[in-house]
Enzyme design. Structure first.
Site, PDB file in Angstrom:
ATOM      1  N   LYS A 126       7.784  30.239  31.186  1.00  0.00           N
ATOM      2  CA  LYS A 126       6.919  29.148  30.745  1.00  0.00           C
ATOM      3  C   LYS A 126       7.390  27.816  31.339  1.00  0.00           C
ATOM      4  CE  LYS A 126       5.075  27.436  26.310  1.00  0.00           C
ATOM      5  NZ  LYS A 126       5.105  27.686  24.851  1.00  0.00           N
ATOM      6  N   SER A 140       0.769  27.939  23.075  1.00  0.00           N
ATOM      7  CA  SER A 140       0.954  27.170  24.293  1.00  0.00           C
ATOM      8  C   SER A 140       1.492  27.985  25.475  1.00  0.00           C
ATOM      9  CB  SER A 140       1.893  25.994  24.014  1.00  0.00           C
ATOM     10  OG  SER A 140       3.168  26.448  23.586  1.00  0.00           O
ATOM     11  N   GLY A 166       4.384  27.712  16.373  1.00  0.00           N
ATOM     12  CA  GLY A 166       3.270  27.765  15.430  1.00  0.00           C
ATOM     13  C   GLY A 166       2.420  28.990  15.733  1.00  0.00           C
ATOM     14  N   GLY A 167       2.883  29.748  16.760  1.00  0.00           N
ATOM     15  CA  GLY A 167       2.140  30.926  17.209  1.00  0.00           C
ATOM     16  C   GLY A 167       2.029  31.000  18.720  1.00  0.00           C
ATOM     17  N   SER A 168       2.818  30.193  19.434  1.00  0.00           N
ATOM     18  CA  SER A 168       2.626  30.009  20.880  1.00  0.00           C
ATOM     19  C   SER A 168       2.977  31.200  21.761  1.00  0.00           C
ATOM     20  CB  SER A 168       3.413  28.781  21.359  1.00  0.00           C
ATOM     21  OG  SER A 168       2.849  27.615  20.812  1.00  0.00           O
TER      22      SER A 168
END
EC number: 3.5.1.99
Length: 578
Positions: free
Chosen positions: A134, A209, A231-233
Protein backbone atom coordinates in the site's frame (compact mmCIF):
# COMPACT_ATOMS: atom_id res chain seq x y z
CA UNK A 1 -8.56 57.84 3.01
CA UNK A 2 -7.49 57.30 -0.58
CA UNK A 3 -4.05 56.11 0.63
CA UNK A 4 -5.71 53.61 2.98
CA UNK A 5 -7.98 52.35 0.18
CA UNK A 6 -4.97 52.03 -2.15
CA UNK A 7 -3.09 50.08 0.54
CA UNK A 8 -6.10 47.80 1.09
CA UNK A 9 -6.48 47.27 -2.65
CA UNK A 10 -2.80 46.38 -3.09
CA UNK A 11 -2.95 44.01 -0.08
CA UNK A 12 -5.97 42.19 -1.55
CA UNK A 13 -4.24 42.00 -4.94
CA UNK A 14 -1.07 40.60 -3.30
CA UNK A 15 -3.13 38.00 -1.45
CA UNK A 16 -4.87 36.93 -4.66
CA UNK A 17 -1.51 36.65 -6.49
CA UNK A 18 0.01 34.73 -3.55
CA UNK A 19 -2.90 32.27 -3.53
CA UNK A 20 -2.70 31.88 -7.32
CA UNK A 21 1.07 31.19 -7.15
CA UNK A 22 0.48 28.68 -4.35
CA UNK A 23 -2.10 26.82 -6.44
CA UNK A 24 0.25 26.89 -9.43
CA UNK A 25 3.04 25.33 -7.34
CA UNK A 26 0.70 22.62 -6.06
CA UNK A 27 -0.47 21.89 -9.61
CA UNK A 28 3.16 21.63 -10.76
CA UNK A 29 3.96 19.17 -7.93
CA UNK A 30 0.96 17.02 -8.85
CA UNK A 31 1.85 17.00 -12.54
CA UNK A 32 5.44 16.07 -11.69
CA UNK A 33 4.24 13.13 -9.54
CA UNK A 34 1.97 11.94 -12.36
CA UNK A 35 4.82 12.25 -14.87
CA UNK A 36 7.18 10.28 -12.60
CA UNK A 37 4.58 7.53 -12.29
CA UNK A 38 4.00 7.36 -16.05
CA UNK A 39 7.75 7.22 -16.73
CA UNK A 40 8.08 4.40 -14.21
CA UNK A 41 5.31 2.46 -15.96
CA UNK A 42 7.04 2.90 -19.33
CA UNK A 43 10.36 1.64 -17.89
CA UNK A 44 8.66 -1.43 -16.46
CA UNK A 45 6.82 -2.10 -19.73
CA UNK A 46 10.18 -1.92 -21.55
CA UNK A 47 11.80 -4.30 -19.04
CA UNK A 48 8.90 -6.76 -19.46
CA UNK A 49 9.21 -6.55 -23.25
CA UNK A 50 12.97 -7.29 -23.05
CA UNK A 51 12.27 -10.31 -20.82
CA UNK A 52 9.59 -11.53 -23.25
CA UNK A 53 12.10 -11.35 -26.13
CA UNK A 54 14.71 -13.27 -24.10
CA UNK A 55 12.28 -15.91 -22.78
CA UNK A 56 9.39 -16.16 -25.29
CA UNK A 57 8.07 -19.54 -24.08
CA UNK A 58 6.83 -18.52 -20.60
CA UNK A 59 3.52 -20.13 -19.62
CA UNK A 60 2.03 -16.89 -18.25
CA UNK A 61 -1.48 -18.16 -17.51
CA UNK A 62 -0.16 -21.30 -15.79
CA UNK A 63 2.05 -19.20 -13.45
CA UNK A 64 -0.70 -16.66 -12.68
CA UNK A 65 -3.16 -19.43 -11.82
CA UNK A 66 -0.90 -21.06 -9.20
CA UNK A 67 -2.03 -20.53 -5.58
CA UNK A 68 0.63 -18.94 -3.37
CA UNK A 69 1.52 -22.17 -1.51
CA UNK A 70 2.04 -24.02 -4.79
CA UNK A 71 4.01 -21.13 -6.27
CA UNK A 72 6.35 -20.98 -3.25
CA UNK A 73 6.89 -24.75 -3.55
CA UNK A 74 7.82 -24.44 -7.24
CA UNK A 75 10.20 -21.55 -6.50
CA UNK A 76 11.84 -23.35 -3.56
CA UNK A 77 12.45 -26.54 -5.59
CA UNK A 78 13.75 -24.53 -8.57
CA UNK A 79 11.20 -25.66 -11.18
CA UNK A 80 10.26 -21.98 -11.58
CA UNK A 81 12.74 -19.11 -11.45
CA UNK A 82 12.08 -15.92 -9.42
CA UNK A 83 12.89 -13.89 -12.54
CA UNK A 84 10.18 -15.60 -14.60
CA UNK A 85 7.60 -15.16 -11.83
CA UNK A 86 8.50 -11.49 -11.24
CA UNK A 87 8.22 -10.49 -14.91
CA UNK A 88 5.02 -12.49 -15.35
CA UNK A 89 3.41 -10.53 -12.51
CA UNK A 90 4.90 -7.21 -13.70
CA UNK A 91 3.30 -7.76 -17.10
CA UNK A 92 -0.06 -8.66 -15.57
CA UNK A 93 0.09 -5.70 -13.14
CA UNK A 94 0.63 -3.33 -16.09
CA UNK A 95 -2.44 -4.76 -17.79
CA UNK A 96 -4.58 -4.52 -14.62
CA UNK A 97 -3.58 -0.92 -13.85
CA UNK A 98 -4.46 0.15 -17.40
CA UNK A 99 -8.01 -1.04 -16.69
CA UNK A 100 -8.33 0.02 -13.04
CA UNK A 101 -5.67 2.68 -12.25
CA UNK A 102 -4.64 0.66 -9.17
CA UNK A 103 -0.90 1.36 -9.16
CA UNK A 104 0.69 4.44 -7.70
CA UNK A 105 4.21 3.42 -8.70
CA UNK A 106 6.32 0.47 -9.79
CA UNK A 107 9.36 -0.23 -7.63
CA UNK A 108 12.33 -0.47 -10.07
CA UNK A 109 14.55 -1.72 -7.21
CA UNK A 110 12.65 -5.01 -7.49
CA UNK A 111 15.29 -6.04 -10.05
CA UNK A 112 18.05 -5.45 -7.46
CA UNK A 113 16.10 -7.48 -4.88
CA UNK A 114 15.79 -10.25 -7.47
CA UNK A 115 19.61 -10.38 -7.82
CA UNK A 116 20.03 -10.20 -4.05
CA UNK A 117 17.81 -13.22 -3.23
CA UNK A 118 19.49 -15.32 -5.93
CA UNK A 119 22.90 -14.65 -4.31
CA UNK A 120 21.77 -15.79 -0.86
CA UNK A 121 22.37 -19.32 0.44
CA UNK A 122 19.17 -19.38 2.53
CA UNK A 123 15.80 -19.14 0.87
CA UNK A 124 13.18 -17.38 2.98
CA UNK A 125 9.55 -18.48 3.31
CA UNK A 126 8.52 -16.01 0.59
CA UNK A 127 11.48 -16.70 -1.72
CA UNK A 128 10.83 -15.17 -5.15
CA UNK A 129 7.27 -14.05 -4.38
CA UNK A 130 6.35 -10.64 -5.91
CA UNK A 131 4.54 -8.58 -3.26
CA UNK A 132 2.58 -5.33 -3.67
CA UNK A 133 2.40 -2.79 -0.85
CA UNK A 134 0.00 0.00 0.00
CA UNK A 135 1.08 3.57 -0.83
CA UNK A 136 2.00 4.65 2.72
CA UNK A 137 4.15 1.63 3.66
CA UNK A 138 7.67 3.04 3.48
CA UNK A 139 10.07 1.80 0.79
CA UNK A 140 13.54 3.33 0.46
CA UNK A 141 13.80 5.86 -2.36
CA UNK A 142 10.05 6.22 -2.78
CA UNK A 143 7.30 8.54 -1.62
CA UNK A 144 4.65 7.61 0.92
CA UNK A 145 1.95 10.04 -0.20
CA UNK A 146 -1.36 9.11 1.50
CA UNK A 147 -2.74 10.83 -1.61
CA UNK A 148 -1.69 14.20 -0.16
CA UNK A 149 0.14 17.00 -1.95
CA UNK A 150 2.42 17.89 0.99
CA UNK A 151 3.85 14.35 0.98
CA UNK A 152 5.10 14.64 -2.61
CA UNK A 153 8.43 16.21 -1.65
CA UNK A 154 9.71 13.70 0.92
CA UNK A 155 11.37 10.48 -0.22
CA UNK A 156 11.84 7.60 2.23
CA UNK A 157 15.43 7.32 3.43
CA UNK A 158 15.11 3.64 4.38
CA UNK A 159 12.75 0.70 4.11
CA UNK A 160 10.09 0.38 6.78
CA UNK A 161 10.47 -2.58 9.15
CA UNK A 162 7.75 -4.51 7.33
CA UNK A 163 9.47 -4.12 3.95
CA UNK A 164 12.83 -5.13 5.47
CA UNK A 165 11.27 -8.32 6.86
CA UNK A 166 9.53 -9.12 3.56
CA UNK A 167 12.85 -8.75 1.74
CA UNK A 168 14.63 -10.84 4.39
CA UNK A 169 12.11 -13.63 3.74
CA UNK A 170 12.94 -13.51 0.01
CA UNK A 171 9.88 -11.56 -1.16
CA UNK A 172 10.22 -8.98 -3.94
CA UNK A 173 8.21 -5.77 -3.36
CA UNK A 174 7.43 -4.68 -6.91
CA UNK A 175 4.61 -2.12 -6.77
CA UNK A 176 2.99 0.50 -4.55
CA UNK A 177 -0.77 0.79 -4.82
CA UNK A 178 -3.20 3.69 -4.89
CA UNK A 179 -5.13 5.01 -1.87
CA UNK A 180 -7.86 7.58 -1.14
CA UNK A 181 -6.71 11.06 -0.11
CA UNK A 182 -5.62 11.07 3.58
CA UNK A 183 -6.59 7.34 3.80
CA UNK A 184 -9.82 8.46 5.44
CA UNK A 185 -12.27 6.87 3.02
CA UNK A 186 -13.37 3.45 1.84
CA UNK A 187 -13.43 4.54 -1.80
CA UNK A 188 -10.08 4.82 -3.61
CA UNK A 189 -9.53 8.21 -5.20
CA UNK A 190 -7.17 11.15 -4.70
CA UNK A 191 -6.50 14.37 -6.65
CA UNK A 192 -2.95 13.31 -7.60
CA UNK A 193 -3.34 9.80 -9.01
CA UNK A 194 -7.09 9.64 -9.61
CA UNK A 195 -9.84 7.06 -9.07
CA UNK A 196 -9.16 3.32 -8.85
CA UNK A 197 -11.88 1.05 -10.28
CA UNK A 198 -13.04 -2.43 -9.29
CA UNK A 199 -11.62 -4.97 -11.81
CA UNK A 200 -14.79 -7.08 -11.53
CA UNK A 201 -17.03 -4.16 -12.53
CA UNK A 202 -15.67 -0.73 -13.58
CA UNK A 203 -18.84 1.01 -12.29
CA UNK A 204 -17.98 -0.17 -8.78
CA UNK A 205 -15.43 0.95 -6.20
CA UNK A 206 -12.68 -1.48 -5.10
CA UNK A 207 -13.21 -0.25 -1.53
CA UNK A 208 -10.61 1.47 0.60
CA UNK A 209 -8.40 2.64 1.90
CA UNK A 210 -6.36 -0.37 0.65
CA UNK A 211 -8.33 -0.14 -2.60
CA UNK A 212 -5.34 -0.23 -4.95
CA UNK A 213 -4.28 -3.49 -3.31
CA UNK A 214 -7.79 -4.90 -3.65
CA UNK A 215 -8.01 -4.02 -7.35
CA UNK A 216 -4.51 -5.27 -8.22
CA UNK A 217 -4.89 -8.66 -6.46
CA UNK A 218 -8.48 -9.22 -7.67
CA UNK A 219 -7.37 -8.38 -11.22
CA UNK A 220 -4.61 -11.01 -10.98
CA UNK A 221 -1.70 -8.53 -11.00
CA UNK A 222 -0.40 -9.49 -7.54
CA UNK A 223 -0.54 -12.71 -5.54
CA UNK A 224 0.06 -11.14 -2.12
CA UNK A 225 -0.38 -7.58 -0.85
CA UNK A 226 0.06 -5.66 2.38
CA UNK A 227 -2.64 -3.22 3.44
CA UNK A 228 -3.59 -1.34 6.60
CA UNK A 229 -6.87 -1.14 8.48
CA UNK A 230 -8.28 1.39 10.94
CA UNK A 231 -12.00 1.20 10.22
CA UNK A 232 -12.15 -1.62 7.68
CA UNK A 233 -9.45 -0.62 5.18
CA UNK A 234 -8.27 -4.20 4.56
CA UNK A 235 -11.63 -5.90 5.07
CA UNK A 236 -13.78 -3.57 2.92
CA UNK A 237 -11.62 -3.88 -0.25
CA UNK A 238 -11.49 -7.65 0.39
CA UNK A 239 -15.31 -7.69 0.58
CA UNK A 240 -15.76 -5.47 -2.50
CA UNK A 241 -13.18 -7.35 -4.61
CA UNK A 242 -13.79 -10.96 -3.48
CA UNK A 243 -10.50 -11.47 -1.62
CA UNK A 244 -9.38 -12.81 1.73
CA UNK A 245 -7.98 -10.16 4.07
CA UNK A 246 -6.83 -10.14 7.69
CA UNK A 247 -6.73 -7.23 10.12
CA UNK A 248 -4.55 -8.52 12.98
CA UNK A 249 -4.40 -7.17 16.52
CA UNK A 250 -2.73 -3.81 15.78
CA UNK A 251 0.48 -4.49 17.72
CA UNK A 252 1.06 -7.95 16.20
CA UNK A 253 2.69 -6.41 13.11
CA UNK A 254 4.35 -3.02 13.04
CA UNK A 255 6.75 -1.01 10.96
CA UNK A 256 4.98 1.36 8.56
CA UNK A 257 7.65 4.04 8.77
CA UNK A 258 5.61 6.83 7.19
CA UNK A 259 4.54 9.09 10.03
CA UNK A 260 8.05 9.98 11.13
CA UNK A 261 9.09 10.68 7.56
CA UNK A 262 6.25 13.15 7.21
CA UNK A 263 5.92 15.26 10.36
CA UNK A 264 4.01 17.77 8.25
CA UNK A 265 1.40 15.19 7.24
CA UNK A 266 -0.73 15.31 10.36
CA UNK A 267 -2.95 12.50 9.09
CA UNK A 268 -0.21 9.96 9.74
CA UNK A 269 0.54 11.23 13.20
CA UNK A 270 -3.15 11.36 14.08
CA UNK A 271 -3.62 7.79 12.96
CA UNK A 272 -0.85 6.58 15.23
CA UNK A 273 -1.68 8.60 18.30
CA UNK A 274 -5.28 7.84 19.15
CA UNK A 275 -6.93 4.94 20.96
CA UNK A 276 -8.24 3.20 17.82
CA UNK A 277 -4.96 1.84 16.40
CA UNK A 278 -4.01 1.23 12.77
CA UNK A 279 -3.25 -2.44 11.93
CA UNK A 280 -1.13 -3.78 9.07
CA UNK A 281 -2.16 -7.04 7.46
CA UNK A 282 -2.09 -9.26 4.36
CA UNK A 283 -4.55 -9.49 1.45
CA UNK A 284 -4.63 -12.43 -0.97
CA UNK A 285 -6.80 -14.84 -2.96
CA UNK A 286 -7.06 -17.51 -0.25
CA UNK A 287 -6.66 -17.98 3.50
CA UNK A 288 -3.55 -20.18 3.24
CA UNK A 289 -1.75 -17.23 1.61
CA UNK A 290 -2.62 -14.97 4.58
CA UNK A 291 -1.36 -17.62 7.01
CA UNK A 292 1.93 -18.04 5.12
CA UNK A 293 2.44 -14.28 5.07
CA UNK A 294 1.82 -14.00 8.84
CA UNK A 295 4.17 -16.92 9.46
CA UNK A 296 6.87 -15.22 7.37
CA UNK A 297 6.47 -11.83 9.04
CA UNK A 298 6.30 -13.09 12.64
CA UNK A 299 9.99 -14.01 12.66
CA UNK A 300 13.07 -13.13 14.68
CA UNK A 301 13.97 -10.37 12.23
CA UNK A 302 10.67 -8.55 12.90
CA UNK A 303 11.08 -8.87 16.69
CA UNK A 304 14.66 -7.53 16.57
CA UNK A 305 13.98 -4.65 14.17
CA UNK A 306 10.92 -3.50 16.12
CA UNK A 307 11.11 -4.28 19.86
CA UNK A 308 7.51 -3.01 20.30
CA UNK A 309 6.24 -6.11 18.44
CA UNK A 310 5.68 -8.93 20.98
CA UNK A 311 7.97 -11.86 20.10
CA UNK A 312 5.13 -14.32 19.43
CA UNK A 313 5.92 -16.58 16.43
CA UNK A 314 3.08 -17.95 14.30
CA UNK A 315 1.38 -20.91 16.00
CA UNK A 316 1.01 -23.51 13.24
CA UNK A 317 -0.65 -26.00 15.62
CA UNK A 318 -3.62 -23.65 16.23
CA UNK A 319 -3.98 -22.86 12.52
CA UNK A 320 -4.01 -26.51 11.42
CA UNK A 321 -6.25 -27.76 14.27
CA UNK A 322 -9.57 -29.43 13.41
CA UNK A 323 -11.23 -29.22 16.85
CA UNK A 324 -14.91 -28.16 16.59
CA UNK A 325 -15.40 -24.50 17.47
CA UNK A 326 -17.99 -22.69 19.56
CA UNK A 327 -19.07 -19.89 17.21
CA UNK A 328 -21.03 -16.78 18.15
CA UNK A 329 -23.03 -15.28 15.28
CA UNK A 330 -25.20 -12.31 14.29
CA UNK A 331 -26.37 -10.98 10.92
CA UNK A 332 -27.04 -7.36 11.90
CA UNK A 333 -25.55 -4.96 14.44
CA UNK A 334 -28.79 -2.95 14.67
CA UNK A 335 -27.08 0.27 13.57
CA UNK A 336 -26.74 0.07 9.79
CA UNK A 337 -28.64 -3.04 8.55
CA UNK A 338 -26.80 -4.46 5.56
CA UNK A 339 -28.28 -5.47 2.16
CA UNK A 340 -30.12 -8.83 2.01
CA UNK A 341 -27.27 -10.67 0.26
CA UNK A 342 -24.81 -9.93 3.10
CA UNK A 343 -27.22 -11.25 5.72
CA UNK A 344 -27.92 -14.29 3.51
CA UNK A 345 -24.17 -15.00 3.45
CA UNK A 346 -24.03 -15.13 7.27
CA UNK A 347 -27.16 -17.31 7.40
CA UNK A 348 -25.84 -19.83 4.84
CA UNK A 349 -22.39 -19.92 6.46
CA UNK A 350 -23.96 -20.49 9.87
CA UNK A 351 -25.94 -23.50 8.56
CA UNK A 352 -22.82 -24.93 6.85
CA UNK A 353 -20.74 -24.57 10.05
CA UNK A 354 -23.48 -26.23 12.10
CA UNK A 355 -23.69 -29.12 9.63
CA UNK A 356 -19.90 -29.50 9.88
CA UNK A 357 -20.14 -30.05 13.64
CA UNK A 358 -19.44 -26.60 15.05
CA UNK A 359 -21.58 -25.25 17.88
CA UNK A 360 -23.46 -22.07 16.91
CA UNK A 361 -24.44 -19.55 19.60
CA UNK A 362 -26.53 -16.37 18.97
CA UNK A 363 -24.49 -13.28 19.91
CA UNK A 364 -25.55 -9.66 20.05
CA UNK A 365 -22.81 -7.00 20.09
CA UNK A 366 -23.76 -4.38 22.68
CA UNK A 367 -24.52 -0.69 22.04
CA UNK A 368 -23.27 -0.28 18.46
CA UNK A 369 -24.79 3.22 17.94
CA UNK A 370 -22.88 4.32 21.08
CA UNK A 371 -19.66 2.71 19.79
CA UNK A 372 -20.00 4.26 16.34
CA UNK A 373 -20.70 7.84 17.41
CA UNK A 374 -19.30 8.19 20.93
CA UNK A 375 -16.23 5.97 20.62
CA UNK A 376 -15.14 5.58 16.97
CA UNK A 377 -16.23 8.87 15.36
CA UNK A 378 -15.34 10.90 18.43
CA UNK A 379 -11.82 9.45 18.21
CA UNK A 380 -11.35 10.89 14.73
CA UNK A 381 -13.26 14.13 15.26
CA UNK A 382 -12.31 14.85 18.88
CA UNK A 383 -11.24 18.35 17.83
CA UNK A 384 -14.15 18.77 15.40
CA UNK A 385 -11.91 17.50 12.59
CA UNK A 386 -9.61 20.54 12.63
CA UNK A 387 -6.35 18.52 12.59
CA UNK A 388 -7.67 16.42 9.73
CA UNK A 389 -8.64 19.55 7.75
CA UNK A 390 -5.04 20.80 8.09
CA UNK A 391 -3.79 18.07 5.73
CA UNK A 392 -5.68 19.51 2.75
CA UNK A 393 -3.08 22.03 1.63
CA UNK A 394 -4.36 24.59 -0.87
CA UNK A 395 -7.90 23.34 -0.15
CA UNK A 396 -7.40 20.59 -2.73
CA UNK A 397 -9.99 18.00 -1.72
CA UNK A 398 -11.01 14.87 -3.58
CA UNK A 399 -14.73 14.94 -4.51
CA UNK A 400 -15.29 11.74 -2.51
CA UNK A 401 -14.14 13.47 0.69
CA UNK A 402 -16.02 16.74 0.23
CA UNK A 403 -19.09 15.66 2.28
CA UNK A 404 -16.87 14.93 5.32
CA UNK A 405 -14.68 17.99 4.82
CA UNK A 406 -17.71 20.28 4.49
CA UNK A 407 -19.26 18.70 7.61
CA UNK A 408 -16.09 19.40 9.60
CA UNK A 409 -16.13 23.04 8.48
CA UNK A 410 -19.56 23.67 9.99
CA UNK A 411 -19.14 25.70 13.23
CA UNK A 412 -20.01 23.78 16.41
CA UNK A 413 -22.88 26.11 17.30
CA UNK A 414 -24.46 25.59 13.87
CA UNK A 415 -24.09 21.80 14.30
CA UNK A 416 -25.96 21.98 17.60
CA UNK A 417 -28.75 24.01 16.03
CA UNK A 418 -28.95 21.57 13.10
CA UNK A 419 -29.18 18.64 15.51
CA UNK A 420 -32.07 20.33 17.34
CA UNK A 421 -33.90 21.15 14.11
CA UNK A 422 -33.43 17.68 12.60
CA UNK A 423 -34.39 15.73 15.70
CA UNK A 424 -38.20 15.96 15.23
CA UNK A 425 -37.87 15.04 11.53
CA UNK A 426 -36.02 11.76 12.13
CA UNK A 427 -37.79 8.60 13.24
CA UNK A 428 -37.13 7.55 16.83
CA UNK A 429 -34.75 6.07 17.89
CA UNK A 430 -32.44 8.03 15.57
CA UNK A 431 -29.11 6.29 14.95
CA UNK A 432 -26.69 9.16 14.35
CA UNK A 433 -25.41 8.60 10.80
CA UNK A 434 -24.17 12.10 9.94
CA UNK A 435 -20.53 12.91 10.67
CA UNK A 436 -21.39 16.59 11.13
CA UNK A 437 -23.45 15.70 14.21
CA UNK A 438 -20.51 13.93 15.94
CA UNK A 439 -19.69 15.43 19.33
CA UNK A 440 -16.18 16.64 20.17
CA UNK A 441 -13.91 16.45 23.19
CA UNK A 442 -13.89 19.97 24.63
CA UNK A 443 -11.21 19.45 27.30
CA UNK A 444 -8.31 17.21 28.25
CA UNK A 445 -10.52 15.72 30.95
CA UNK A 446 -13.13 14.80 28.32
CA UNK A 447 -10.42 13.23 26.18
CA UNK A 448 -9.16 11.11 29.10
CA UNK A 449 -12.74 10.04 29.78
CA UNK A 450 -13.15 9.13 26.11
CA UNK A 451 -10.08 6.85 26.30
CA UNK A 452 -11.47 5.31 29.48
CA UNK A 453 -14.86 4.67 27.82
CA UNK A 454 -13.13 2.74 25.00
CA UNK A 455 -11.26 0.56 27.54
CA UNK A 456 -14.48 0.02 29.49
CA UNK A 457 -16.37 -1.05 26.36
CA UNK A 458 -13.59 -3.50 25.42
CA UNK A 459 -13.75 -5.00 28.90
CA UNK A 460 -17.57 -5.35 28.77
CA UNK A 461 -17.45 -6.91 25.30
CA UNK A 462 -14.83 -9.49 26.34
CA UNK A 463 -16.89 -10.32 29.47
CA UNK A 464 -19.96 -11.01 27.28
CA UNK A 465 -17.81 -13.13 24.91
CA UNK A 466 -16.36 -15.15 27.81
CA UNK A 467 -19.76 -15.69 29.45
CA UNK A 468 -20.93 -17.38 26.25
CA UNK A 469 -17.63 -19.36 26.12
CA UNK A 470 -17.07 -18.39 22.48
CA UNK A 471 -13.99 -19.29 20.46
CA UNK A 472 -14.79 -17.04 17.49
CA UNK A 473 -17.60 -14.91 16.03
CA UNK A 474 -19.20 -15.00 12.57
CA UNK A 475 -20.76 -11.70 11.45
CA UNK A 476 -21.50 -9.61 8.36
CA UNK A 477 -19.21 -7.20 6.54
CA UNK A 478 -20.28 -4.21 4.45
CA UNK A 479 -20.92 -5.07 0.82
CA UNK A 480 -21.44 -5.82 -1.99
CA UNK A 481 -19.18 -3.31 -3.78
CA UNK A 482 -20.53 0.26 -3.82
CA UNK A 483 -20.87 2.25 -7.01
CA UNK A 484 -17.96 4.72 -7.17
CA UNK A 485 -18.61 7.99 -5.36
CA UNK A 486 -21.02 6.49 -2.82
CA UNK A 487 -18.61 5.62 0.04
CA UNK A 488 -18.08 9.35 0.70
CA UNK A 489 -21.82 9.76 1.28
CA UNK A 490 -21.99 6.87 3.75
CA UNK A 491 -18.97 7.07 6.04
CA UNK A 492 -20.97 5.72 9.00
CA UNK A 493 -22.05 2.56 7.10
CA UNK A 494 -18.80 0.89 8.20
CA UNK A 495 -20.11 -0.08 11.65
CA UNK A 496 -19.67 -3.82 10.83
CA UNK A 497 -15.88 -3.47 10.47
CA UNK A 498 -15.26 -0.41 12.67
CA UNK A 499 -16.36 -2.30 15.80
CA UNK A 500 -13.32 -4.57 15.69
CA UNK A 501 -10.93 -1.64 15.28
CA UNK A 502 -12.33 -0.07 18.46
CA UNK A 503 -12.01 -3.46 20.19
CA UNK A 504 -8.61 -4.17 18.56
CA UNK A 505 -9.66 -7.79 17.82
CA UNK A 506 -8.22 -9.75 14.87
CA UNK A 507 -10.85 -9.88 12.12
CA UNK A 508 -10.78 -11.28 8.61
CA UNK A 509 -13.00 -11.39 5.54
CA UNK A 510 -13.73 -14.43 3.37
CA UNK A 511 -15.81 -14.39 0.13
CA UNK A 512 -18.51 -17.09 0.29
CA UNK A 513 -21.01 -16.29 -2.49
CA UNK A 514 -22.03 -13.80 -5.19
CA UNK A 515 -25.00 -11.47 -5.59
CA UNK A 516 -27.93 -13.27 -7.27
CA UNK A 517 -30.86 -11.87 -9.21
CA UNK A 518 -33.05 -12.90 -6.25
CA UNK A 519 -30.83 -10.74 -3.96
CA UNK A 520 -31.27 -7.80 -6.33
CA UNK A 521 -35.07 -8.30 -6.28
CA UNK A 522 -35.09 -8.46 -2.48
CA UNK A 523 -33.03 -5.26 -2.32
CA UNK A 524 -36.00 -3.37 -3.79
CA UNK A 525 -37.82 -3.90 -0.48
CA UNK A 526 -34.82 -2.95 1.71
CA UNK A 527 -35.78 -0.32 4.32
CA UNK A 528 -32.65 -0.43 6.48
CA UNK A 529 -33.11 0.78 10.03
CA UNK A 530 -35.49 3.71 9.55
CA UNK A 531 -35.88 4.06 5.76
CA UNK A 532 -34.06 7.36 6.25
CA UNK A 533 -31.90 9.16 3.62
CA UNK A 534 -28.82 7.11 4.61
CA UNK A 535 -30.67 3.80 4.25
CA UNK A 536 -31.96 4.88 0.83
CA UNK A 537 -28.48 5.97 -0.24
CA UNK A 538 -27.07 2.57 0.80
CA UNK A 539 -29.72 0.89 -1.37
CA UNK A 540 -28.61 2.98 -4.37
CA UNK A 541 -24.91 2.35 -3.62
CA UNK A 542 -25.15 -1.46 -3.77
CA UNK A 543 -27.72 -1.88 -6.56
CA UNK A 544 -26.64 -3.32 -9.91
CA UNK A 545 -24.23 -5.80 -8.31
CA UNK A 546 -25.39 -9.17 -9.71
CA UNK A 547 -22.36 -11.48 -9.88
CA UNK A 548 -20.28 -9.37 -7.47
CA UNK A 549 -18.64 -11.08 -4.45
CA UNK A 550 -20.47 -11.54 -1.15
CA UNK A 551 -18.34 -12.07 1.97
CA UNK A 552 -18.58 -12.73 5.72
CA UNK A 553 -16.41 -11.55 8.61
CA UNK A 554 -14.62 -13.85 11.07
CA UNK A 555 -13.42 -12.55 14.46
CA UNK A 556 -11.29 -13.83 17.37
CA UNK A 557 -10.02 -12.37 20.64
CA UNK A 558 -6.83 -10.20 20.71
CA UNK A 559 -3.56 -11.99 19.82
CA UNK A 560 -5.46 -14.99 18.41
CA UNK A 561 -4.71 -14.38 14.72
CA UNK A 562 -4.01 -18.08 14.16
CA UNK A 563 -7.46 -19.04 15.51
CA UNK A 564 -9.07 -16.32 13.39
CA UNK A 565 -7.30 -17.66 10.29
CA UNK A 566 -8.21 -21.25 11.20
CA UNK A 567 -11.88 -20.21 11.38
CA UNK A 568 -11.56 -18.30 8.09
CA UNK A 569 -10.08 -21.41 6.48
CA UNK A 570 -13.03 -23.49 7.72
CA UNK A 571 -15.51 -20.96 6.26
CA UNK A 572 -13.58 -20.87 2.97
CA UNK A 573 -13.53 -24.68 2.68
CA UNK A 574 -17.26 -25.00 3.40
CA UNK A 575 -18.16 -22.23 0.90
CA UNK A 576 -16.13 -23.96 -1.82
CA UNK A 577 -17.77 -27.32 -1.10
CA UNK A 578 -21.27 -25.91 -1.69
Amino acid sequence: TSAALALLGSSVAALVVWKWLGKKMIQKKMEEAQRTRDEGMKKMAKAVQQFREQVPSVQTDAILSLPLLELTGRLQEGSLSPRTVLYTYLEKALEVTQRTNCLRHFIPECEEQLQEIQRRKEKGLLYGIPVSIKDHIGHKGHLATCGLVQCLGTVMEEDSVLVKVLKRQGAIPFAMTNVPQSLFSYDCSNPIFGQTLNPLNPQKSPGGSSGGEGALIAGGGSILGIGSDMGGSIRLPSSFCGLCGLKPTAERLRGVGWCLAHPSAHCGCLFLSHPVPCALGPMARDVDSLALCMKALLCQEMFQLDPTVPPIPFNEEVYSSSTPLRVGYYDTDGYFPLPPCMRRAVRETRHALQAAGHQMVPFSPPRIPHVMTELFMKTFFADGGRSWLDVFIGNIVDPGLKPQVNSCKIPRLVKKLLALLLKPLVKIPPPLKDVSMTSTCRSVKEMWNHHYQIQLYRSQFITQWKELQLDVVLCPVLGPAFTTGYPGKLLTAISSTMLYNVLNFPAGVVPVSTVTKADEEELKFYKGCCDDPWDRTLKQAVSGAVGMPVAVQCVALPWQEELCLRFMKEVETLSRDK
